[in-house]
Motif scaffolding. Structure first.
Motif, mmCIF file in Angstrom:
data_model
loop_
_atom_site.group_PDB
_atom_site.id
_atom_site.type_symbol
_atom_site.label_atom_id
_atom_site.label_comp_id
_atom_site.label_asym_id
_atom_site.label_seq_id
_atom_site.Cartn_x
_atom_site.Cartn_y
_atom_site.Cartn_z
ATOM 1 N N PHE A 1 4.063 0.253 5.948
ATOM 2 C CA PHE A 1 3.721 1.393 5.094
ATOM 3 C C PHE A 1 4.925 2.312 4.913
ATOM 4 C CE2 PHE A 1 1.959 5.585 4.197
ATOM 5 C CZ PHE A 1 1.066 5.295 3.182
ATOM 6 N N ALA A 2 5.652 2.548 5.986
ATOM 7 C CA ALA A 2 6.834 3.416 5.913
ATOM 8 C C ALA A 2 7.910 2.808 5.023
ATOM 9 C CB ALA A 2 7.384 3.678 7.312
ATOM 10 N N ILE A 3 8.095 1.500 5.106
ATOM 11 C CA ILE A 3 9.080 0.836 4.250
ATOM 12 C C ILE A 3 8.668 0.956 2.786
ATOM 13 C CG2 ILE A 3 10.015 -1.425 3.618
ATOM 14 C CD1 ILE A 3 9.962 -2.099 6.628
ATOM 15 N N GLY A 4 7.411 0.687 2.498
ATOM 16 C CA GLY A 4 6.925 0.811 1.127
ATOM 17 C C GLY A 4 7.005 2.235 0.604
ATOM 18 N N TRP A 5 6.688 3.186 1.445
ATOM 19 C CA TRP A 5 6.748 4.593 1.050
ATOM 20 C C TRP A 5 8.183 5.010 0.761
ATOM 21 C CZ3 TRP A 5 8.791 9.030 3.450
ATOM 22 C CH2 TRP A 5 8.388 10.237 2.884
ATOM 23 N N LEU A 6 9.127 4.542 1.592
ATOM 24 C CA LEU A 6 10.539 4.883 1.377
ATOM 25 C C LEU A 6 11.068 4.240 0.096
ATOM 26 C CD1 LEU A 6 11.937 4.667 4.998
ATOM 27 C CD2 LEU A 6 11.688 6.713 3.593
ATOM 28 N N VAL A 7 10.665 3.014 -0.196
ATOM 29 C CA VAL A 7 11.089 2.362 -1.443
ATOM 30 C C VAL A 7 10.528 3.118 -2.635
ATOM 31 C CG1 VAL A 7 10.806 0.263 -2.818
ATOM 32 C CG2 VAL A 7 11.445 0.098 -0.422
ATOM 33 N N ILE B 1 0.839 -1.204 0.000
ATOM 34 C CA ILE B 1 0.000 0.000 0.000
ATOM 35 C C ILE B 1 0.871 1.249 0.000
ATOM 36 C CG2 ILE B 1 -1.620 1.349 1.418
ATOM 37 C CD1 ILE B 1 -2.905 -1.341 2.199
ATOM 38 N N GLY B 2 1.919 1.258 0.790
ATOM 39 C CA GLY B 2 2.826 2.402 0.806
ATOM 40 C C GLY B 2 3.600 2.556 -0.485
ATOM 41 N N TRP B 3 4.007 1.433 -1.069
ATOM 42 C CA TRP B 3 4.781 1.463 -2.304
ATOM 43 C C TRP B 3 3.942 1.939 -3.485
ATOM 44 C CZ3 TRP B 3 4.713 -2.407 -6.418
ATOM 45 C CH2 TRP B 3 5.696 -2.187 -7.384
ATOM 46 N N ARG B 4 2.689 1.512 -3.538
ATOM 47 C CA ARG B 4 1.810 1.903 -4.635
ATOM 48 C C ARG B 4 1.248 3.311 -4.443
ATOM 49 N NH1 ARG B 4 1.987 0.227 -9.177
ATOM 50 N NH2 ARG B 4 -0.221 0.444 -9.486
ATOM 51 N N GLY B 5 1.384 3.876 -3.255
ATOM 52 C CA GLY B 5 0.877 5.218 -3.005
ATOM 53 C C GLY B 5 -0.612 5.267 -2.783
ATOM 54 N N TRP B 6 -1.190 4.157 -2.356
ATOM 55 C CA TRP B 6 -2.620 4.111 -2.082
ATOM 56 C C TRP B 6 -2.914 4.813 -0.768
ATOM 57 C CZ3 TRP B 6 -2.726 -1.760 -3.394
ATOM 58 C CH2 TRP B 6 -2.661 -1.914 -4.780
ATOM 59 N N ARG B 7 -4.162 5.014 -0.478
ATOM 60 C CA ARG B 7 -4.587 5.717 0.729
ATOM 61 C C ARG B 7 -4.223 4.922 1.988
ATOM 62 N NH1 ARG B 7 -4.593 9.583 -2.235
ATOM 63 N NH2 ARG B 7 -6.426 10.318 -3.297
ATOM 64 N N PRO B 8 -3.727 5.587 3.016
ATOM 65 C CA PRO B 8 -3.326 4.870 4.240
ATOM 66 C C PRO B 8 -4.479 4.182 4.962
ATOM 67 C CG PRO B 8 -2.353 7.062 4.202
ATOM 68 C CD PRO B 8 -3.303 6.990 3.047
#
Length: 101
Positions: free
Chosen positions: A90-96, A34-41
């Protein structure tokens, strides 16, 4: 302040305890997606609530020394543990995602 620190560490220990029973992996992986794809939290809510209910039921008869076995059957405590796991994922996906652009 000390109570907040103790509750945080107890929640952290519970979150890492879920790696041994396998409940942490789907929450962590799907929250990272979810974080990597930029979907809603808020799409992480089912990833938090469903495993927390299952874990609370799974540990409903847990006993042992210390506070952790008794807290593992508390649904509110489990919600905190899985929220922590989902936020880490989510933070890991967002950082990637951010690193890739």
């Amino acid at each position: 302040m000390l109570l907040v620190f103790r509750i945080f560490w107890l929640t952290l220990f519970a979150a890492f305890e879920h790696f041994s029973d396998g409940l942490a992996y789907p929450t962590l992986a799907l929250a990272a997606l979810i974080g990597w794809r930029g979907w809603r939290p808020w799409w992480m809510l089912p990833l938090i609530v469903a495993p927390a209910i299952y874990a609370s039921d799974l540990y409903s008869h847990a006993s042992g020394p210390g506070k952790l076995p008794g807290a593992m059957s508390n649904i509110v405590f489990q919600l905190g543990a899985f929220t922590l796991l989902a936020l880490i994922g989510f933070a890991i996906g967002w950082l990637v995602r951010r690193r890739g652009t």
